[in-house]
Design a protein around this motif. Structure first.
Motif, short mmCIF file in Angstrom:
data_model
loop_
_atom_site.label_atom_id
_atom_site.label_comp_id
_atom_site.label_asym_id
_atom_site.label_seq_id
_atom_site.Cartn_x
_atom_site.Cartn_y
_atom_site.Cartn_z
N LEU A 79 -45.47 -48.14 107.69
CA LEU A 79 -45.54 -46.76 107.23
C LEU A 79 -44.26 -45.97 107.45
N ASN A 80 -43.50 -46.31 108.46
CA ASN A 80 -42.25 -45.60 108.73
C ASN A 80 -41.14 -46.15 107.83
N THR A 81 -41.31 -45.95 106.54
CA THR A 81 -40.42 -46.53 105.52
C THR A 81 -40.29 -45.57 104.34
N ILE A 82 -39.39 -45.92 103.42
CA ILE A 82 -39.28 -45.23 102.15
C ILE A 82 -39.76 -46.18 101.06
N ALA A 83 -40.52 -45.68 100.12
CA ALA A 83 -40.97 -46.47 98.97
C ALA A 83 -40.31 -45.92 97.71
N VAL A 84 -39.83 -46.82 96.85
CA VAL A 84 -39.18 -46.38 95.61
C VAL A 84 -39.88 -47.02 94.41
N ASP A 85 -39.79 -46.34 93.29
CA ASP A 85 -40.37 -46.87 92.06
C ASP A 85 -39.76 -46.16 90.86
N ALA A 86 -39.96 -46.74 89.69
CA ALA A 86 -39.48 -46.15 88.45
C ALA A 86 -40.59 -46.16 87.42
N ALA A 87 -40.45 -45.33 86.41
CA ALA A 87 -41.40 -45.31 85.30
C ALA A 87 -40.60 -45.17 84.01
N CYS A 88 -41.06 -45.83 82.96
CA CYS A 88 -40.34 -45.77 81.69
C CYS A 88 -41.34 -45.66 80.55
N SER A 89 -41.21 -44.63 79.75
CA SER A 89 -42.06 -44.43 78.59
C SER A 89 -41.44 -45.17 77.42
N GLU A 123 -35.68 -49.16 88.56
CA GLU A 123 -36.03 -49.73 89.86
C GLU A 123 -34.76 -50.05 90.66
N PHE A 124 -33.75 -50.56 90.00
CA PHE A 124 -32.47 -50.87 90.64
C PHE A 124 -31.80 -49.60 91.16
N ALA A 126 -33.17 -46.77 91.84
CA ALA A 126 -33.95 -46.18 92.92
C ALA A 126 -33.63 -46.83 94.26
N LEU A 127 -33.48 -48.15 94.24
CA LEU A 127 -33.16 -48.86 95.48
C LEU A 127 -31.78 -48.47 96.02
N VAL A 128 -30.79 -48.46 95.13
CA VAL A 128 -29.44 -48.13 95.57
C VAL A 128 -29.36 -46.68 96.01
N HIS A 129 -30.07 -45.80 95.30
CA HIS A 129 -30.11 -44.38 95.68
C HIS A 129 -30.66 -44.26 97.11
N ALA A 130 -31.74 -44.98 97.40
CA ALA A 130 -32.33 -44.93 98.74
C ALA A 130 -31.36 -45.47 99.79
N PRO A 142 -36.40 -48.97 106.75
CA PRO A 142 -36.58 -49.98 105.69
C PRO A 142 -37.04 -49.34 104.38
N ILE A 143 -36.85 -50.06 103.29
CA ILE A 143 -37.20 -49.57 101.95
C ILE A 143 -38.13 -50.56 101.26
N TYR A 144 -39.21 -50.04 100.68
CA TYR A 144 -40.13 -50.87 99.90
C TYR A 144 -39.84 -50.73 98.40
N SER A 145 -39.88 -51.86 97.71
CA SER A 145 -39.84 -51.88 96.24
C SER A 145 -40.85 -52.90 95.77
N ASP A 146 -41.50 -52.65 94.64
CA ASP A 146 -42.44 -53.64 94.10
C ASP A 146 -41.79 -54.50 93.01
N SER A 147 -40.46 -54.37 92.85
CA SER A 147 -39.74 -55.09 91.80
C SER A 147 -38.88 -56.21 92.36
N LYS A 148 -39.28 -57.46 92.12
CA LYS A 148 -38.47 -58.61 92.54
C LYS A 148 -37.13 -58.61 91.81
N ILE A 149 -37.15 -58.17 90.55
CA ILE A 149 -35.92 -58.16 89.75
C ILE A 149 -34.91 -57.20 90.36
N ALA A 150 -35.34 -55.98 90.66
CA ALA A 150 -34.42 -54.98 91.22
C ALA A 150 -33.90 -55.41 92.59
N ILE A 151 -34.77 -55.99 93.40
CA ILE A 151 -34.34 -56.47 94.72
C ILE A 151 -33.27 -57.55 94.55
N GLY A 152 -33.48 -58.44 93.59
CA GLY A 152 -32.50 -59.49 93.33
C GLY A 152 -31.18 -58.94 92.85
N TRP A 153 -31.21 -57.93 91.99
CA TRP A 153 -29.97 -57.32 91.50
C TRP A 153 -29.18 -56.70 92.65
#
Length: 210
Positions: A79-89, A123-124, A126-130, A142-153
């Motif tokens: 819980l003592n973390t930051i979570a990031v995410d993105a949305a795209c229409s 998603e990428f 958001a991670l770098v911003h954090a 620590p930072i949470y992301s639900d994107s394997k792609i963004a984490i890999g980038w």
């Protein structure tokens, strides 16, 4: 078999309940300020369309049922973390991203929308911003992301997108350029953790739409 979803559009070219993402997308693509969200069954969607988007915005979908063994193996999120995410229409379409306190869901930063971009790019970013935000504060959270792609980038310090750079998406690509420069000129000790959506439900930074 992938479970069928139903989509409610409160504000778009056409309002109502849609039985596929493609139909929903047609209603919201290019519509500024579109309001929409997915639901697990028709009953929930029919009820929601008669109410307001504000009531459902940011409300996570029910967690997917899993075995007790797997839940025990994965454990609980930190819980003592930051979570990031993105949305795209759309894909590409209007993209935005944000970072929140994992426990309280308080928004720490929110950026966008940016035209003609993708969810992966968001998603990428958001991670770098954090990472940059925490680095500036000398904070090892620590930072949470639900994107394997963004984490890999981020780990490889390069992106692999099929999105073509153009005038419409120059703003988001300019941010990508800055993010890549930051990754190549800074080190960081913050752990990047994978959010286990199937066990914990949607990531706290989820925009509560698709």
């Amino acid at each position: 078999m992938k479970k069928k979803k139903f989509y409610v559009v409160w504000k778009g070219k056409k309002k109502g309940v849609f039985t596929s993402w493609d139909e929903c997308k047609k209603s919201i693509d290019g519509f500024k300020g579109a309001e929409y969200k997915s639901f697990p069954d028709l009953t929930a969607a029919t009820k929601a369309v008669q109410e307001t988007y504000a009531k459902y915005k940011g409300v996570a979908q029910p967690k997917v049922a899993i075995s007790a063994e797997k839940r025990a193996l994965v454990g609980n999120p930190k819980l003592n973390t930051i979570a990031v995410d993105a949305a795209c229409s759309g894909n590409p379409g209007l993209m935005e991203y944000q970072g929140v306190d994992t426990e309280t869901k308080k928004v720490i930063f929110k950026m966008g929308p940016y035209k003609n971009s993708t969810n992966n790019v968001g998603e990428f970013l958001a991670l770098v911003h954090a990472l940059a935000f925490l680095k500036k504060a000398d904070n090892l959270t620590p930072i949470y992301s639900d994107s394997k792609i963004a984490i890999g980038w981020v780990q490889r310090k390069r992106i692999n997108t099929k999105l073509v750079r153009n005038v419409a998406n120059e703003d988001s690509f300019a941010l990508v350029d800055r993010a890549l420069i930051w990754l190549h000129t800074n080190d960081f000790q913050n752990k990047i953790l994978k959010w286990e959506t199937k066990v914990w439900g949607e990531i706290p930074a989820d925009f509560g739409r698709k």
